[in-house]
Design a protein around this motif. Structure first.
Motif, mmCIF file in Angstrom:
data_model
loop_
_atom_site.group_PDB
_atom_site.id
_atom_site.type_symbol
_atom_site.label_atom_id
_atom_site.label_comp_id
_atom_site.label_asym_id
_atom_site.label_seq_id
_atom_site.Cartn_x
_atom_site.Cartn_y
_atom_site.Cartn_z
ATOM 1 N N HIS A 1 0.809 -1.319 0.043
ATOM 2 C CA HIS A 1 -0.095 -0.017 -0.142
ATOM 3 C C HIS A 1 0.756 1.435 -0.023
ATOM 4 O O HIS A 1 0.302 2.299 -0.395
ATOM 5 C CB HIS A 1 -0.899 0.025 1.205
ATOM 6 N N GLY A 2 1.972 1.259 0.638
ATOM 7 C CA GLY A 2 3.078 2.361 0.718
ATOM 8 C C GLY A 2 4.133 2.362 -0.220
ATOM 9 O O GLY A 2 5.055 1.415 -0.035
ATOM 10 N N ALA A 3 4.342 3.336 -1.111
ATOM 11 C CA ALA A 3 5.492 3.333 -2.028
ATOM 12 C C ALA A 3 6.633 3.870 -1.414
ATOM 13 O O ALA A 3 6.521 5.138 -0.537
ATOM 14 C CB ALA A 3 5.263 4.016 -3.352
ATOM 15 N N MET A 4 7.607 3.282 -1.149
ATOM 16 C CA MET A 4 9.017 3.825 -0.380
ATOM 17 C C MET A 4 9.967 4.462 -1.629
ATOM 18 O O MET A 4 10.487 3.729 -2.396
ATOM 19 C CB MET A 4 9.599 2.767 0.424
ATOM 20 N N GLU A 5 9.888 5.675 -1.980
ATOM 21 C CA GLU A 5 10.379 6.242 -2.911
ATOM 22 C C GLU A 5 11.594 6.930 -2.459
ATOM 23 O O GLU A 5 11.608 7.617 -1.314
ATOM 24 C CB GLU A 5 9.531 7.173 -3.616
ATOM 25 N N ASP A 6 12.809 6.955 -2.980
ATOM 26 C CA ASP A 6 13.893 7.763 -2.860
ATOM 27 C C ASP A 6 14.129 9.100 -3.658
ATOM 28 O O ASP A 6 13.914 9.010 -4.947
ATOM 29 C CB ASP A 6 15.142 7.122 -3.185
ATOM 30 N N ILE A 7 14.745 10.058 -3.176
ATOM 31 C CA ILE A 7 14.814 11.234 -4.025
ATOM 32 C C ILE A 7 16.436 11.616 -3.981
ATOM 33 O O ILE A 7 17.172 11.654 -3.226
ATOM 34 C CB ILE A 7 14.264 12.553 -3.137
ATOM 35 N N ILE A 8 16.810 11.639 -5.308
ATOM 36 C CA ILE A 8 18.264 12.064 -5.379
ATOM 37 C C ILE A 8 18.555 13.534 -5.391
ATOM 38 O O ILE A 8 18.006 14.238 -6.289
ATOM 39 C CB ILE A 8 18.551 11.473 -7.047
ATOM 40 N N LEU A 9 19.388 13.906 -4.737
ATOM 41 C CA LEU A 9 19.648 15.394 -4.248
ATOM 42 C C LEU A 9 20.928 15.513 -4.534
ATOM 43 O O LEU A 9 21.970 14.822 -4.093
ATOM 44 C CB LEU A 9 19.362 15.583 -2.719
ATOM 45 N N PHE A 10 21.449 16.748 -5.008
ATOM 46 C CA PHE A 10 22.791 17.353 -5.505
ATOM 47 C C PHE A 10 22.870 18.648 -4.824
ATOM 48 O O PHE A 10 21.822 19.449 -4.734
ATOM 49 C CB PHE A 10 23.124 17.336 -6.807
#
Length: 338
Positions: A233-242
């Motif tokens: 039910h819950g999407a575990m998403e990563d954000i790529i930050l520079f």
């Protein structure tokens, strides 16, 4: 006349000439920190990205990967990217809500379709770009979104159907969105530190929790739980930050290489995560815990009950930016899920 200054210059020139070409320093070096171990999907594919970027830039861009919080906890790494003490981090979206409330849209249950191609279309399409754009005034440059699994429910009480959630107590991260998610099921949500979760399940402070299956396995939560429903039910998403200064100093062609490298490994990343989840599920099933997989009809029922209350909590928290992002999401979701 050979002066001391001339001698020093000649010695410096000779030293440079004696350095082998392969030993010359890369033109652009980025330290990239993250939380996971070297065996987990995020790190494995960061290494792949580093290799691609090095090859595509003829070695002029080097990524140095630091796993397992070597550069600090996620808040410290995010602040480090802002300040320029490190060049990049790959951060769970769930850990960035206090830094950018708009990203908490990822806490909304069943936000992304279960179909990997449809989910990737949302990440790479107008919705994904709009989400990345919300970081523009936060002192970082967000260049991509990576999948990192889905959450499921466990409990010490039966989870035979949706009605069983009523009256149960579930641990959540400190998120109004997740609290509303459980309220919508008639359950109560209690915000507790992750480090206290195992003991809280063991002693009955809470009945259940939500986490990806590989986390449930690695943290041994299944040892103190009797029931699991694979709900995704819950999407575990990563954000790529520079860091914006480091990123801005890159030639545009290198920016393109890096962005495309992160995108190119998503199918492998998804497959690697799926294998880890399959292995975790096998271990959990062999432990004797009651396991069932929610049907598509049940997942649709979960979404119908939980999505709108959670989205309302998100809009209240993220304001106009959140409302606009939800509109963009809904339009693209309707398009890709047809």
């Amino acid at each position: 006349m050979i002066t001391t200054k001339t001698t020093n210059s000649l010695l410096a020139a000779t030293a440079i000439a004696l350095v082998a070409p392969g030993a010359m320093a890369q033109e652009y070096v980025a330290k990239i920190g993250h939380l996971e171990s070297t065996q987990q999907s995020r790190h494995v594919h960061l290494e792949k990205v580093a290799q691609i970027v090095s090859e595509e830039t003829d070695g002029n861009v080097e990524f140095q990967i630091f796993p397992q919080s070597q550069l600090g906890n996620q808040r410290q790494m995010t602040e480090g990217v802002q300040l320029g003490t490190i060049e990049a981090t790959v951060a769970p979206a769930a850990f960035l809500g206090g830094f950018n409330s708009a990203v908490s849209i990822m806490d909304i249950p069943y936000l992304l379709p279960n179909d990997p191609e449809q989910a990737e279309a949302l990440r790479e399409g107008e919705f994904g770009q709009a989400l990345l754009d919300t970081f523009d005034d936060k002192g970082v440059v967000a260049i991509g979104i990576w999948p990192n699994g889905r959450k499921s429910f466990t409990s010490n009480k039966p989870l035979a159907d949706i009605s069983d959630f009523e009256g149960q107590k579930f641990r959540v991260m400190d998120s109004k969105i997740l609290i509303e998610q459980f309220n919508a099921l008639g359950a109560s949500a209690i915000a507790l530190p992750f480090g206290e979760l195992y003991t809280s399940l063991q002693t009955g402070i809470v009945d259940g929790e939500e986490n990806p299956l590989d986390t449930i396995k690695s943290m041994n939560f299944y040892e103190v739980q009797d029931y699991l429903v694979v709900s995704d039910h819950g999407a575990m998403e990563d954000i790529i930050l520079f860091n914006p200064t480091w990123w801005g100093n890159l030639p545009e062609e290198y920016q393109t290489v890096i962005t495309e490298a992160f995108q190119s490994v998503v199918p492998e990343l998804t497959a690697h995560k799926a294998a880890a989840v399959e292995d975790a599920l096998k271990t959990i099933e062999e432990s004797g815990i009651d396991v069932r997989v929610a049907s598509e009809e049940e997942r649709a029922d979960f979404r119908e009950k939980m999505f709108d209350p959670a989205a309302a909590a998100y809009k209240e928290m993220a304001g106009d930016t959140g409302a606009e992002l939800l509109e963009i999401y809904q339009a693209q979701y309707d398009e890709v899920s047809q």
